[in-house]
Write a protein that holds these residues in place. Structure first.
Motif, PDB file in Angstrom:
ATOM      1  N   MET A 155       0.794  -1.215   0.015  1.00  0.00           N
ATOM      2  CA  MET A 155       0.079   0.103  -0.108  1.00  0.00           C
ATOM      3  C   MET A 155       0.748   1.200   0.108  1.00  0.00           C
ATOM      4  O   MET A 155       0.621   2.217  -0.607  1.00  0.00           O
ATOM      5  N   GLU A 156       1.756   1.131   0.730  1.00  0.00           N
ATOM      6  CA  GLU A 156       2.763   2.502   0.809  1.00  0.00           C
ATOM      7  C   GLU A 156       3.211   2.808  -0.780  1.00  0.00           C
ATOM      8  O   GLU A 156       3.409   3.911  -1.219  1.00  0.00           O
ATOM      9  N   GLN A 157       3.778   1.812  -1.296  1.00  0.00           N
ATOM     10  CA  GLN A 157       4.151   1.929  -2.663  1.00  0.00           C
ATOM     11  C   GLN A 157       3.219   2.471  -3.461  1.00  0.00           C
ATOM     12  O   GLN A 157       3.116   3.576  -4.469  1.00  0.00           O
ATOM     13  N   TRP A 158       1.967   2.077  -3.442  1.00  0.00           N
ATOM     14  CA  TRP A 158       0.842   2.192  -4.280  1.00  0.00           C
ATOM     15  C   TRP A 158       0.304   3.751  -3.945  1.00  0.00           C
ATOM     16  O   TRP A 158       0.249   4.753  -4.741  1.00  0.00           O
ATOM     17  N   VAL A 159       0.339   4.273  -2.487  1.00  0.00           N
ATOM     18  CA  VAL A 159      -0.105   5.714  -2.220  1.00  0.00           C
ATOM     19  C   VAL A 159       0.949   6.569  -2.875  1.00  0.00           C
ATOM     20  O   VAL A 159       0.595   7.701  -3.452  1.00  0.00           O
ATOM     21  N   HIS A 160       2.277   6.260  -2.832  1.00  0.00           N
ATOM     22  CA  HIS A 160       3.358   7.126  -3.146  1.00  0.00           C
ATOM     23  C   HIS A 160       3.358   7.071  -4.936  1.00  0.00           C
ATOM     24  O   HIS A 160       3.371   8.175  -5.655  1.00  0.00           O
ATOM     25  N   SER A 161       2.978   5.883  -5.442  1.00  0.00           N
ATOM     26  CA  SER A 161       3.007   6.041  -6.894  1.00  0.00           C
ATOM     27  C   SER A 161       1.673   6.823  -7.623  1.00  0.00           C
ATOM     28  O   SER A 161       1.758   7.608  -8.355  1.00  0.00           O
ATOM     29  N   GLU A 162       0.592   6.608  -6.705  1.00  0.00           N
ATOM     30  CA  GLU A 162      -0.601   7.330  -7.107  1.00  0.00           C
ATOM     31  C   GLU A 162      -0.771   8.863  -6.815  1.00  0.00           C
ATOM     32  O   GLU A 162      -1.341   9.552  -7.592  1.00  0.00           O
ATOM     33  N   TYR A 163      -0.175   9.236  -5.694  1.00  0.00           N
ATOM     34  CA  TYR A 163      -0.518  10.517  -5.033  1.00  0.00           C
ATOM     35  C   TYR A 163       0.965  11.306  -4.985  1.00  0.00           C
ATOM     36  O   TYR A 163       0.659  12.494  -4.484  1.00  0.00           O
ATOM     37  N   GLY A 164       1.900  10.485  -4.819  1.00  0.00           N
ATOM     38  CA  GLY A 164       2.971  11.132  -4.351  1.00  0.00           C
ATOM     39  C   GLY A 164       3.446  11.326  -3.043  1.00  0.00           C
ATOM     40  O   GLY A 164       4.289  12.441  -2.951  1.00  0.00           O
ATOM     41  N   VAL A 165       2.733  10.731  -2.278  1.00  0.00           N
ATOM     42  CA  VAL A 165       2.885  10.928  -0.792  1.00  0.00           C
ATOM     43  C   VAL A 165       3.758   9.932  -0.439  1.00  0.00           C
ATOM     44  O   VAL A 165       3.444   8.616  -0.582  1.00  0.00           O
ATOM     45  N   ARG A 166       4.834  10.095   0.384  1.00  0.00           N
ATOM     46  CA  ARG A 166       5.737   9.203   0.896  1.00  0.00           C
ATOM     47  C   ARG A 166       5.257   9.215   2.137  1.00  0.00           C
ATOM     48  O   ARG A 166       5.073   9.736   3.234  1.00  0.00           O
ATOM     49  N   VAL A 167       5.008   7.749   2.350  1.00  0.00           N
ATOM     50  CA  VAL A 167       4.026   7.160   3.652  1.00  0.00           C
ATOM     51  C   VAL A 167       5.226   6.830   4.945  1.00  0.00           C
ATOM     52  O   VAL A 167       6.356   6.095   4.652  1.00  0.00           O
ATOM     53  N   GLU A 168       4.907   7.239   5.824  1.00  0.00           N
ATOM     54  CA  GLU A 168       5.964   7.060   7.150  1.00  0.00           C
ATOM     55  C   GLU A 168       5.493   5.940   8.176  1.00  0.00           C
ATOM     56  O   GLU A 168       6.234   5.308   8.569  1.00  0.00           O
ATOM     57  N   ARG A 169       4.077   6.103   8.104  1.00  0.00           N
ATOM     58  CA  ARG A 169       3.207   5.162   8.892  1.00  0.00           C
ATOM     59  C   ARG A 169       1.980   4.786   8.484  1.00  0.00           C
ATOM     60  O   ARG A 169       1.143   5.837   8.275  1.00  0.00           O
ATOM     61  N   LEU A 170       1.599   3.672   8.927  1.00  0.00           N
ATOM     62  CA  LEU A 170       0.196   3.265   8.495  1.00  0.00           C
ATOM     63  C   LEU A 170      -0.558   2.846   9.641  1.00  0.00           C
ATOM     64  O   LEU A 170      -0.094   1.858  10.442  1.00  0.00           O
ATOM     65  N   GLU A 171      -1.842   3.137   9.838  1.00  0.00           N
ATOM     66  CA  GLU A 171      -2.715   2.606  10.903  1.00  0.00           C
ATOM     67  C   GLU A 171      -4.045   2.144  10.112  1.00  0.00           C
ATOM     68  O   GLU A 171      -4.498   2.895   9.452  1.00  0.00           O
ATOM     69  N   SER A 172      -4.554   1.380  10.876  1.00  0.00           N
ATOM     70  CA  SER A 172      -5.803   0.769  10.404  1.00  0.00           C
ATOM     71  C   SER A 172      -7.100   1.305  11.301  1.00  0.00           C
ATOM     72  O   SER A 172      -6.905   1.352  12.692  1.00  0.00           O
ATOM     73  N   LYS A 173      -7.882   2.057  10.910  1.00  0.00           N
ATOM     74  CA  LYS A 173      -9.070   2.637  11.777  1.00  0.00           C
ATOM     75  C   LYS A 173     -10.441   2.165  11.290  1.00  0.00           C
ATOM     76  O   LYS A 173     -10.899   2.986  10.216  1.00  0.00           O
ATOM     77  N   GLY A 174     -10.994   1.295  11.458  1.00  0.00           N
ATOM     78  CA  GLY A 174     -12.462   0.855  11.115  1.00  0.00           C
ATOM     79  C   GLY A 174     -12.277   0.548   9.421  1.00  0.00           C
ATOM     80  O   GLY A 174     -11.323   0.001   9.040  1.00  0.00           O
ATOM     81  N   ARG A 175     -13.160   1.279   8.938  1.00  0.00           N
ATOM     82  CA  ARG A 175     -13.154   1.004   7.360  1.00  0.00           C
ATOM     83  C   ARG A 175     -11.989   1.745   6.531  1.00  0.00           C
ATOM     84  O   ARG A 175     -11.619   1.740   5.134  1.00  0.00           O
ATOM     85  N   HIS A 176     -11.327   2.735   7.464  1.00  0.00           N
ATOM     86  CA  HIS A 176     -10.437   3.569   6.855  1.00  0.00           C
ATOM     87  C   HIS A 176      -8.977   3.365   7.163  1.00  0.00           C
ATOM     88  O   HIS A 176      -8.765   2.413   8.014  1.00  0.00           O
ATOM     89  N   THR A 177      -8.052   3.780   6.438  1.00  0.00           N
ATOM     90  CA  THR A 177      -6.485   3.620   6.648  1.00  0.00           C
ATOM     91  C   THR A 177      -6.201   4.846   7.020  1.00  0.00           C
ATOM     92  O   THR A 177      -5.948   5.783   6.250  1.00  0.00           O
ATOM     93  N   VAL A 178      -5.517   4.924   8.295  1.00  0.00           N
ATOM     94  CA  VAL A 178      -4.611   6.462   8.450  1.00  0.00           C
ATOM     95  C   VAL A 178      -3.208   6.256   8.086  1.00  0.00           C
ATOM     96  O   VAL A 178      -2.548   5.297   8.224  1.00  0.00           O
ATOM     97  N   ILE A 179      -2.938   7.349   7.301  1.00  0.00           N
ATOM     98  CA  ILE A 179      -1.562   7.427   6.576  1.00  0.00           C
ATOM     99  C   ILE A 179      -1.022   8.609   7.186  1.00  0.00           C
ATOM    100  O   ILE A 179      -1.543   9.949   7.028  1.00  0.00           O
ATOM    101  N   TRP A 180       0.277   8.509   7.805  1.00  0.00           N
ATOM    102  CA  TRP A 180       1.185   9.581   8.285  1.00  0.00           C
ATOM    103  C   TRP A 180       2.299   9.776   7.143  1.00  0.00           C
ATOM    104  O   TRP A 180       2.986   8.873   6.919  1.00  0.00           O
ATOM    105  N   GLY A 181       2.439  11.079   6.529  1.00  0.00           N
ATOM    106  CA  GLY A 181       3.604  11.246   5.511  1.00  0.00           C
ATOM    107  C   GLY A 181       3.457  12.569   5.391  1.00  0.00           C
ATOM    108  O   GLY A 181       2.724  13.322   5.356  1.00  0.00           O
ATOM    109  N   GLN A 182       4.914  13.122   5.366  1.00  0.00           N
ATOM    110  CA  GLN A 182       5.111  14.441   4.875  1.00  0.00           C
ATOM    111  C   GLN A 182       4.694  15.190   6.080  1.00  0.00           C
ATOM    112  O   GLN A 182       4.146  16.474   5.622  1.00  0.00           O
TER     113      GLN A 182
END
Length: 333
Positions: A1-28
């Motif tokens: 997922m980190e690679q996909w987020v960076h590839s699609e949105y240009g956001v470098r992911v530092e940390r991922l957390e699961s939150k119900g139906r959502h995924t929390v992404i910390w980056g930049q």
């Protein structure tokens, strides 16, 4: 997922957390949410982004912002599922009067000069409900012809005539309201939520998410919140329901037209429809077991809910000033 987020949105992911139906992404040095966007279109997302920008410009706290992909779209497919990325800074935690805050949010929608068309639901309840009734009735007729293959099938076959009657009453209630009552300014389209109880901002746990918005009558949010209070507390929700409407009314007093739409929406058995649809749309055994238990609870509590509906005007504190036409088959209040 980190690679996909960076590839699609240009956001470098530092940390991922699961939150119900959502995924929390910390980056930049920012916080994002990756949210499922099933059934959404680019046009809907564009309008929801406009709504969010408008609310932020008005100074509303904690409103999220959709992030476009490198290709310039709001939707991107991850493992076969459409997703949306939202820049979602958490709002400061504070004590809220939900009724007042919701009334202010709705008021911004009524004053909004933006053309909202794709996310517009106001005036469409009768048609949308009738379509849902017809689809489930056709499914039920087919199941009756073939016979039940599971305990849930049997419960559905036996209970559907009652709930389709309830649903048809709700459709008629809206039709009668539109004939009998004159809409006032409070009845203009407002910024609402597809399902207010699912919005994390209510508890201060999440930003206000663009993916939640629809443009509809304020009765949508009001009724769905009352429905959720009843789901959580049963008949003991009476004081909370009255306080909620009092808080809302201090900012935006409701018209007789609005009160009747709130009541019509409470009449429509949305939990039943959603439970049955969810059961037959999933192949997951655990989820089906959960939905069967939910259906049994709904059926077991149907008479109690009838009493709640019969007493609604008194519970909401409007019995002396607003006439809610009685539904004949409900028990006396």
């Amino acid at each position: 997922m980190e690679q996909w987020v960076h590839s699609e949105y240009g956001v470098r992911v530092e940390r991922l957390e699961s939150k119900g139906r959502h995924t929390v992404i910390w980056g930049q040095q920012e916080r994002f949410l990756l949210v499922p966007a099933d059934g959404r279109s680019e046009a809907e997302m564009e309008e929801r982004q406009h709504i969010s920008r408008y609310l932020r410009a008005k100074g509303v706290n904690g409103v999220g912002e959709l992030v476009k992909t490198k290709a310039g779209t709001y939707l991107a497919v991850y493992e076969g599922r459409p997703m949306a990325l939202i820049r979602a800074t958490l709002p400061p935690v504070r004590l809220r009067q939900l009724g007042r805050e919701l009334a202010l949010l709705h008021e911004y929608g009524r004053s909004c000069p933006l053309p909202i068309t794709v996310c517009r639901r106001i005036g469409q309840w009768r048609e949308l409900w009738a379509k849902r009734i017809d689809q489930m009735e056709a499914f039920w007729t087919n199941m009756v012809a073939n016979g039940p293959a599971s305990p849930f099938d049997r419960l559905f076959i036996e209970s559907f005539p009652y709930y389709v009657g309830l649903a048809e009453n709700a459709v008629q209630y809206v039709a009668d309201t539109e004939l009998d009552e004159e809409p006032l300014r409070v009845d203009y389209a407002a910024f609402c939520h597809e399902r207010l109880p699912q919005a994390g901002w209510i508890e201060g746990a999440e930003a206000k998410l663009p993916t939640d918005w629809v443009y509809d009558h304020c009765a949508r949010d009001l009724a769905e919140w009352v429905r959720d209070l009843y789901r959580r507390h049963g008949p003991e929700c009476r004081q909370e329901v009255r306080r909620f409407f009092q808080d809302y009314g201090h900012v935006s007093p409701l018209s007789p037209f609005a009160w009747r739409l709130v009541y019509a929406r409470l009449l429509f058995p949305l939990p039943y429809f959603e439970c049955v649809e969810a059961y037959y749309l999933t192949e997951d055994g655990q989820e089906r077991t959960r939905r069967e238990e939910e259906l049994r609870r709904l059926l077991g509590g149907s008479h109690e809910y009838e009493r709640f509906l019969a007493s609604f005007a008194e519970i909401a504190g409007i019995a002396e000033r607003v006439r809610l036409p009685a539904v004949e088959w409900l028990p006396p209040a």
